[in-house]
Design a protein around this motif. Structure first.
Motif, PDB file in Angstrom:
ATOM      1  N   ASN A  58       0.796  -1.231   0.000  1.00 34.63           N
ATOM      2  CA  ASN A  58       0.000   0.000   0.000  1.00 34.63           C
ATOM      3  C   ASN A  58       0.824   1.275   0.000  1.00 34.63           C
ATOM      4  O   ASN A  58       0.291   2.355  -0.237  1.00 34.63           O
ATOM      5  N   TYR A  59       2.098   1.170   0.303  1.00 33.72           N
ATOM      6  CA  TYR A  59       2.843   2.412   0.473  1.00 33.72           C
ATOM      7  C   TYR A  59       4.235   2.397  -0.150  1.00 33.72           C
ATOM      8  O   TYR A  59       4.638   3.348  -0.813  1.00 33.72           O
ATOM      9  N   VAL A  64       3.050   2.170  -6.700  1.00 32.55           N
ATOM     10  CA  VAL A  64       1.885   2.848  -6.122  1.00 32.55           C
ATOM     11  C   VAL A  64       1.939   4.353  -6.373  1.00 32.55           C
ATOM     12  O   VAL A  64       2.986   4.988  -6.257  1.00 32.55           O
ATOM     13  N   THR A  99      -4.069   1.221  -5.115  1.00 34.12           N
ATOM     14  CA  THR A  99      -4.242  -0.008  -4.349  1.00 34.12           C
ATOM     15  C   THR A  99      -5.694  -0.163  -3.910  1.00 34.12           C
ATOM     16  O   THR A  99      -6.464   0.803  -3.911  1.00 34.12           O
ATOM     17  N   ASN A 101      -6.689  -0.544  -0.953  1.00 38.43           N
ATOM     18  CA  ASN A 101      -6.906   0.284   0.234  1.00 38.43           C
ATOM     19  C   ASN A 101      -7.171   1.739  -0.148  1.00 38.43           C
ATOM     20  O   ASN A 101      -8.017   2.402   0.444  1.00 38.43           O
ATOM     21  N   GLN A 102      -6.434   2.234  -1.112  1.00 37.97           N
ATOM     22  CA  GLN A 102      -6.646   3.605  -1.568  1.00 37.97           C
ATOM     23  C   GLN A 102      -8.047   3.772  -2.146  1.00 37.97           C
ATOM     24  O   GLN A 102      -8.750   4.737  -1.835  1.00 37.97           O
TER      25      GLN A 102
END
Length: 205
Positions: A58-59, A64, A99, A101-102
């Motif tokens: 995610n990061y 990403v 992602t 999550n984003q």
DNA sequence: AACACTGACAACCGCCAGGAC
DNA sequence: AGTCCTGGCGGTTGTCAGTGT
């Protein structure tokens, strides 16, 4: 005093710091992705394997994209959510650099309010078919309603083109085609997906 | 200036599926 | 066939910065 065993299970939680990020990045550079549970043992990082994986995916991963969603991305999220429901990983898979999550956060903090979508409520209201309203996500939509009869309603409404799309994308869509579709409770949002715009949304990607 | 509230985003949790043994 | 491990997913919670009073 912590024993060896208790130390082994000591896990730090919360936000990651730069030092932890560096350790994780160096590990992935050296060993590649996967085997996340080995990371705490190999590096001494006090994070769970799952936490390491999440942080990377995610990061830290170079693919990403950071920053605000563009108008194009926002439009895409809305369209894909109308088709797929809360299948964030599938949606994210169609938006380069974003992602799951984003996408999920973006939907929950921006779009759900903007569009006035009620939580845990999926409204199926294409203009060409009677309203079918169910509780839950799109997965439960097909289960929660009237079984075979409901399926007939669905099938009578898919255009030929739409069914072609289904057969072409069996790998991408779920095994149960009907159940993958849901619609926000806005007729305006539903309308474009039955026609050229629908095809543009997918085939134009 | 201090506190409360809110929004945005990062991270965690629980569950599940698939593969290895 | 059964168990364990690992990775992936969606829902939920935690944290923090910005804003309002």
């Amino acid at each position: 005093m912590a024993t060896t065993e208790s130390y082994e299970y000591e896990r730090k939680k919360g936000l990651w710091n730069a030092e932890e990020d560096t350790v994780l990045i160096n590990y992935v550079k050296k060993h590649g992705k996967g085997k996340w549970n080995r990371i705490p043992k190999v590096t001494g990082l006090k994070r769970s394997g799952k936490s390491c994986r999440l942080r990377w995916m995610n990061y830290l991963t170079p693919e990403v994209k950071r920053g605000d969603f563009s108008e194009e991305e926002e439009d895409l999220v809305i369209r894909l959510h109308n088709l797929l429901g809360n299948r964030w990983s599938l949606i994210a898979g169609r938006i380069p650099g974003r992602t799951d999550n984003q996408v999920k956060n973006f939907w929950n903090t921006h779009l759900s309010k903007k569009l006035g979508v009620q939580k845990n409520k999926v409204c199926v209201i294409p203009k060409c078919m009677p309203i079918v309203e169910t509780e839950g996500n799109c997965n439960s939509a097909s289960k929660g309603t009237s079984g075979e009869g409901n399926k007939l309603v669905y099938e009578s409404c898919w255009s030929d083109d739409l069914m072609d799309f289904s057969s072409m994308h069996e790998g991408f869509m779920a095994d149960d085609f009907e159940s993958t579709f849901s619609f926000a409770n806005s007729v305006d949002l539903c309308t474009p997906y039955f026609g050229e715009a629908f095809h543009h949304c997918f085939f134009g990607l």
